[in-house]
Design a protein around this motif. Structure first.
Motif, PDB file in Angstrom:
ATOM      1  N   PRO A  96      39.598  31.291  28.831  1.00  0.00           N
ATOM      2  CA  PRO A  96      38.547  30.319  28.529  1.00  0.00           C
ATOM      3  C   PRO A  96      37.154  30.809  28.907  1.00  0.00           C
ATOM      4  N   CYS A  97      37.083  31.715  29.884  1.00  0.00           N
ATOM      5  CA  CYS A  97      35.771  32.238  30.313  1.00  0.00           C
ATOM      6  C   CYS A  97      35.105  33.015  29.188  1.00  0.00           C
ATOM      7  N   VAL A  98      35.909  33.650  28.342  1.00  0.00           N
ATOM      8  CA  VAL A  98      35.359  34.469  27.254  1.00  0.00           C
ATOM      9  C   VAL A  98      34.835  33.572  26.139  1.00  0.00           C
ATOM     10  N   GLN A 139      43.105  36.215  42.329  1.00  0.00           N
ATOM     11  CA  GLN A 139      41.938  36.906  41.765  1.00  0.00           C
ATOM     12  C   GLN A 139      41.983  36.672  40.262  1.00  0.00           C
ATOM     13  N   CYS A 140      41.146  37.353  39.492  1.00  0.00           N
ATOM     14  CA  CYS A 140      41.172  37.132  38.045  1.00  0.00           C
ATOM     15  C   CYS A 140      42.572  37.404  37.519  1.00  0.00           C
ATOM     16  N   GLN A 141      43.062  36.492  36.713  1.00  0.00           N
ATOM     17  CA  GLN A 141      44.428  36.592  36.190  1.00  0.00           C
ATOM     18  C   GLN A 141      44.467  37.364  34.868  1.00  0.00           C
ATOM     19  N   GLN A 142      43.333  37.909  34.453  1.00  0.00           N
ATOM     20  CA  GLN A 142      43.213  38.671  33.196  1.00  0.00           C
ATOM     21  C   GLN A 142      43.979  37.936  32.086  1.00  0.00           C
ATOM     22  N   CYS A 143      43.582  36.691  31.864  1.00  0.00           N
ATOM     23  CA  CYS A 143      44.288  35.828  30.911  1.00  0.00           C
ATOM     24  C   CYS A 143      44.291  36.430  29.500  1.00  0.00           C
ATOM     25  N   ASP A 144      45.406  36.208  28.799  1.00  0.00           N
ATOM     26  CA  ASP A 144      45.470  36.607  27.390  1.00  0.00           C
ATOM     27  C   ASP A 144      44.702  35.633  26.509  1.00  0.00           C
ATOM     28  N   ALA A 186      34.338  27.501  33.492  1.00  0.00           N
ATOM     29  CA  ALA A 186      35.519  27.453  32.614  1.00  0.00           C
ATOM     30  C   ALA A 186      36.759  28.047  33.257  1.00  0.00           C
ATOM     31  N   CYS A 187      36.603  28.903  34.255  1.00  0.00           N
ATOM     32  CA  CYS A 187      37.762  29.592  34.827  1.00  0.00           C
ATOM     33  C   CYS A 187      38.552  28.656  35.743  1.00  0.00           C
ATOM     34  N   PRO A 188      39.812  28.381  35.410  1.00  0.00           N
ATOM     35  CA  PRO A 188      40.587  27.458  36.243  1.00  0.00           C
ATOM     36  C   PRO A 188      41.075  28.088  37.542  1.00  0.00           C
ATOM     37  N   TYR A 189      40.831  29.371  37.727  1.00  0.00           N
ATOM     38  CA  TYR A 189      41.331  30.077  38.924  1.00  0.00           C
ATOM     39  C   TYR A 189      40.203  30.403  39.908  1.00  0.00           C
ATOM     40  N   HIS A 190      38.998  29.917  39.632  1.00  0.00           N
ATOM     41  CA  HIS A 190      37.834  30.178  40.502  1.00  0.00           C
ATOM     42  C   HIS A 190      37.689  31.676  40.760  1.00  0.00           C
ATOM     43  N   ALA A 191      37.820  32.452  39.684  1.00  0.00           N
ATOM     44  CA  ALA A 191      37.869  33.907  39.836  1.00  0.00           C
ATOM     45  C   ALA A 191      36.515  34.580  39.644  1.00  0.00           C
ATOM     46  N   ARG A 192      35.546  33.823  39.163  1.00  0.00           N
ATOM     47  CA  ARG A 192      34.254  34.458  38.887  1.00  0.00           C
ATOM     48  C   ARG A 192      33.253  34.220  40.011  1.00  0.00           C
ATOM     49  N   ARG A 193      32.392  35.205  40.214  1.00  0.00           N
ATOM     50  CA  ARG A 193      31.383  35.134  41.286  1.00  0.00           C
ATOM     51  C   ARG A 193      29.996  35.303  40.671  1.00  0.00           C
TER      52      ARG A 193
HETATM   53  S1  SF4 Z   1      39.677  32.412  32.925  1.00  0.00           S
HETATM   54 FE1  SF4 Z   1      39.363  33.152  35.037  1.00  0.00          FE
HETATM   55  S2  SF4 Z   1      41.276  34.148  35.548  1.00  0.00           S
HETATM   56 FE2  SF4 Z   1      41.278  33.960  33.295  1.00  0.00          FE
HETATM   57  S3  SF4 Z   1      40.374  35.898  32.533  1.00  0.00           S
HETATM   58 FE3  SF4 Z   1      38.680  34.442  32.798  1.00  0.00          FE
HETATM   59  S4  SF4 Z   1      37.868  34.835  34.900  1.00  0.00           S
HETATM   60 FE4  SF4 Z   1      39.913  35.757  34.762  1.00  0.00          FE
END
Ligand code: SF4
Ligand code: SF4
Length: 323
Positions: A185-187, A177-182, A219-226
């Motif tokens: 890249p999505c931001v 799921q979303c890895q709540q990256c520090d 941009a999300c490398p974890y395919h976490a966004r819908r």
């Molecule tokens: S890049 Fe993907 S996994 Fe990381 S914070 Fe953004 S949505 Fe979550």
């Protein structure tokens, strides 16, 4: 009121002015839509965000003209919550409460999964679907459970559509799921700052500010966004009435969403719904800043790893095996 009437009203109304980080020029949500259309190509963009090209009937003028959430005063926020509560009552006949619990000072959340325990049963996905008022038509969840051959680690090769008894002897299971990256890249790619990282590490989305360009999804490398392709459909008696503005409220069509560590629960001292639902005890959640927390015990006593470490996203989400 027709969609055309709605569009006319918007054109004659003042717009909130924004400085877009990517374009580096003063702009509004409407000019951002145009800029995104030019970058993507009109046909592709129109297909992706067609619900927003002309403002649809289901978006009120107040909603369209709402200022960026971070610029709203507490009083304005309460008015927005009241408006959304009333719109939900009118549209779905359900009484809900919207709040926005702020980050707890000094807390930074982390999540870990014991891959030796996860058996791929999918209870976490189901719990996320119910807790977070996901569209029922596609049984959406913020979690994908990957089935992988033992001895491999390539998440891109994982099977998310398995339909057989679990666990299979030669496979193991990795929920993502979303890895709540520090370093998310999505931001940084969002042209209107509709998504940002909060002090407790949770990356949030303002569904009212999102223009649906889907840059963050790419941009999300974890395919976490819908992406909400359709107006979400949820039977009235299944709607979770305890809703967070930046988390599980019913999202409008044409906007992006993702896991938010159940912030409407966790910021009030409860655990994420997926953790509570997990029958194997594979999930560990807590405050990374608390040396006594369960999550810190895992970090100190297990050989943890993060997904796609080489990308430098610095996830707050960890994986480990028992041995
Ligand atoms: S890049 Fe993907 S996994 Fe990381 S914070 Fe953004 S949505 Fe979550
Ligand atoms: S923490 Fe909450 S929002 Fe995130 S995957 Fe779990 S149930 Fe879904």
């Amino acid at each position: 009121m027709t969609a055309d009437d709605n569009a006319d009203l918007h054109q004659s109304s003042p717009e909130p002015s924004r400085l877009l980080p990517i374009l580096n020029q003063p702009a509004t949500r409407r000019t951002a839509l145009k800029a995104a259309g030019a970058a993507l190509g009109l046909a592709a963009f129109g297909k992706a965000v067609s619900p927003l090209w002309s403002i649809p009937e289901n978006v009120s003028v107040d909603e369209f003209l709402q200022q960026h959430y971070k610029e709203l005063s507490d009083t304005d926020k309460q008015k927005v919550f009241a408006r959304l509560e009333s719109e939900t009552q009118q549209k779905l006949g359900v009484e809900i409460t919207i709040s926005d619990p702020p980050p707890i000072p000094g807390v930074r959340y982390g999540y870990a999964i014991n891959l030796s325990k996860c058996n791929g049963n999918g209870a976490c996905m189901e719990a996320c679907n119910k807790e977070n008022n996901h569209h029922r038509g596609v049984q959406q969840s913020y979690i994908r459970v990957l089935e992988l051959p033992k001895g491999t680690m390539d998440m891109e090769a994982g099977n998310t559509t398995y339909d057989h008894t679990v666990p299979q002897d030669d496979k193991y299971y990795m929920p993502v799921q979303c890895q709540q990256c520090d370093n998310p890249p999505c931001v940084t790619v969002c042209p209107v700052e509709a998504t940002w990282k909060e002090e407790d590490g949770i990356v949030v989305v303002d569904y009212n500010w999102c223009i649906g360009c889907r840059y963050c999804e790419a941009a999300c490398p974890y395919h976490a966004r819908r992406f909400n392709w359709e107006e979400p459909e949820i039977p009235s008696d299944e709607i979770n009435p305890d809703q967070g503005y930046l988390s599980n409220r019913v999202r409008p069509q044409g906007t992006m969403e993702k896991c938010h560590f159940c912030l409407h629960r966790t910021r009030e001292g409860r655990l994420p719904a997926c953790l509570e639902a997990c029958p194997t005890g594979a999930r560990v959640f807590g405050d990374l800043n608390d040396p006594e927390s369960n999550i810190n015990w895992v970090l100190q006593n297990k050989r943890v790893f993060v997904l796609k470490e080489e990308l430098g996203t610095q996830p707050s989400f960890f994986y480990f095996f028992d041995s």
